[in-house]
Design a protein around this motif. Structure first.
Motif, PDB file in Angstrom:
ATOM      1  N   PRO A   7       0.806  -1.227   0.000  1.00 32.40           N
ATOM      2  CA  PRO A   7       0.000   0.000   0.000  1.00 32.40           C
ATOM      3  C   PRO A   7       0.835   1.271   0.000  1.00 32.40           C
ATOM      4  N   TYR A   8       2.088   1.184   0.473  1.00 33.48           N
ATOM      5  CA  TYR A   8       2.926   2.379   0.557  1.00 33.48           C
ATOM      6  C   TYR A   8       3.814   2.564  -0.679  1.00 33.48           C
ATOM      7  N   LEU A   9       3.957   1.569  -1.514  1.00 32.96           N
ATOM      8  CA  LEU A   9       4.842   1.666  -2.669  1.00 32.96           C
ATOM      9  C   LEU A   9       4.334   2.665  -3.697  1.00 32.96           C
ATOM     10  N   ALA A  10       3.045   2.680  -3.929  1.00 38.06           N
ATOM     11  CA  ALA A  10       2.488   3.603  -4.917  1.00 38.06           C
ATOM     12  C   ALA A  10       2.691   5.059  -4.509  1.00 38.06           C
ATOM     13  N   PRO A  11       2.360   5.452  -3.266  1.00 40.06           N
ATOM     14  CA  PRO A  11       2.617   6.859  -2.883  1.00 40.06           C
ATOM     15  C   PRO A  11       4.095   7.216  -2.923  1.00 40.06           C
ATOM     16  N   ILE A  12       4.921   6.238  -2.486  1.00 36.47           N
ATOM     17  CA  ILE A  12       6.372   6.526  -2.500  1.00 36.47           C
ATOM     18  C   ILE A  12       6.866   6.721  -3.925  1.00 36.47           C
ATOM     19  N   GLY A  13       6.411   5.859  -4.859  1.00 35.12           N
ATOM     20  CA  GLY A  13       6.817   6.007  -6.255  1.00 35.12           C
ATOM     21  C   GLY A  13       6.344   7.307  -6.852  1.00 35.12           C
ATOM     22  N   LEU A  14       5.103   7.701  -6.506  1.00 34.85           N
ATOM     23  CA  LEU A  14       4.589   8.972  -7.006  1.00 34.85           C
ATOM     24  C   LEU A  14       5.393  10.146  -6.460  1.00 34.85           C
ATOM     25  N   LEU A  15       5.783  10.054  -5.194  1.00 32.79           N
ATOM     26  CA  LEU A  15       6.582  11.125  -4.589  1.00 32.79           C
ATOM     27  C   LEU A  15       7.951  11.233  -5.255  1.00 32.79           C
ATOM     28  N   VAL A  16       8.520  10.064  -5.559  1.00 32.74           N
ATOM     29  CA  VAL A  16       9.832  10.087  -6.235  1.00 32.74           C
ATOM     30  C   VAL A  16       9.716  10.716  -7.604  1.00 32.74           C
ATOM     31  N   LEU A  17       8.676  10.404  -8.339  1.00 28.69           N
ATOM     32  CA  LEU A  17       8.488  11.002  -9.661  1.00 28.69           C
ATOM     33  C   LEU A  17       8.288  12.505  -9.578  1.00 28.69           C
ATOM     34  N   ILE A  18       7.539  12.936  -8.552  1.00 30.68           N
ATOM     35  CA  ILE A  18       7.319  14.375  -8.385  1.00 30.68           C
ATOM     36  C   ILE A  18       8.635  15.090  -8.068  1.00 30.68           C
TER      37      ILE A  18
END
Length: 269
Positions: A7-18
């Motif tokens: 559940p935390y991988l998607a937000p973390i990946g989005l944050l890295v892209l941002i």
């Protein structure tokens, strides 16, 4: 364990892209023109620059000197001679804000302006001036370009005319003109030499006429020069006083060819 992290991988990946899209690193020779919601905000750099994706947009601008090769232009000179001229242009951006805002493509605009300026400036000069006064023409073109590109934040530092190409007939005409000019200079130099020699001969004649010894030495020198050659003429030297006596008519009285004195007797009345 993995199921708990999913559940935390998607937000973390989005944050890295941002963060990746928000971080910009500009080298020393670049600046970034930042727009916030379409409006100019600031010029940033060099180094680390952070922008807000979706709200801010950054345009990179290179501050180094740019070398622009101006294509060959057909130019009709003031004396109606068609030549092909190309040049090289050196310019750089001094105001990134105006370079981005005032003109759509400052590189393309500078190229087009350089071509038209090259034709207009060279068209005001004769062919001889194009070939012999390139430094002056370069300075004139550079001054005109610099004054017009200042509004765009561009500084034109130098303009150099590379080649002035002529057709074959014009090359032959210039060669004939150069040959005629060389012949004219040779004739002028020869005439000046003759004039100087005649002046010296007159001075020498005046000196020898005042000094009989100088005339005698010149006479003997001439005889010596004649005797050294392989001439078949036999020369018998005569004394100078005898020659001068003959030149003066032998001192004879025209009324008395015998050379004696003549007297007239008158009868006493």
């Amino acid at each position: 364990m993995l199921n708990e992290l999913l559940p935390y991988l998607a937000p973390i990946g989005l944050l890295v892209l941002i963060l990746a899209s928000a971080i910009r690193i500009l080298p020393e020779y670049e600046r970034g023109v930042v727009f916030f919601l379409g409006r100019f905000q600031s010029v940033k750099g060099p180094g680390l620059v952070i922008i807000i994706p979706g709200l801010q947009v950054m345009r990179r601008v290179d501050l180094r000197v740019i070398t622009l090769d101006v294509p060959s232009q057909d130019v009709i000179s003031k004396d109606n001679v068609t030549v092909s001229v190309n040049a090289v242009l050196y310019y750089r951006v001094v105001d990134p804000e105006r370079a981005i805002i005032r003109v759509e493509d400052y590189g393309g605009a500078t190229t087009q302006l350089a071509q038209t300026t090259l034709r207009s400036v060279l068209g005001k000069h004769d062919l001889d001036e194009m070939l012999s006064e390139r430094d002056k023409l370069n300075a004139d073109i550079q001054e005109i370009l610099d004054s017009q590109t200042e509004e765009w934040g561009i500084k034109v530092s130098n303009v150099e005319i590379k080649h002035v190409d002529l057709n074959e007939s014009m090359i032959r005409a210039i060669a004939r003109q150069a040959e005629a000019e060389r012949e004219r200079r040779a004739k002028v130099i020869h005439a000046e030499g003759e004039l100087q020699a005649s002046v010296k001969l007159v001075e020498a004649a005046e000196v020898m006429s005042r000094n009989s010894g100088a005339m005698q030495l010149r006479y003997l020198s001439t005889l010596s020069d004649m005797s050294t050659g392989n001439a078949s003429t036999i020369v018998f030297p005569l004394p100078m006083d005898m020659i001068s006596h003959f030149m003066q008519g032998g001192g004879r009285n025209p009324e008395n060819p015998g050379g004696g004195t003549s007297s007239k007797k008158t009868d006493a009345s």
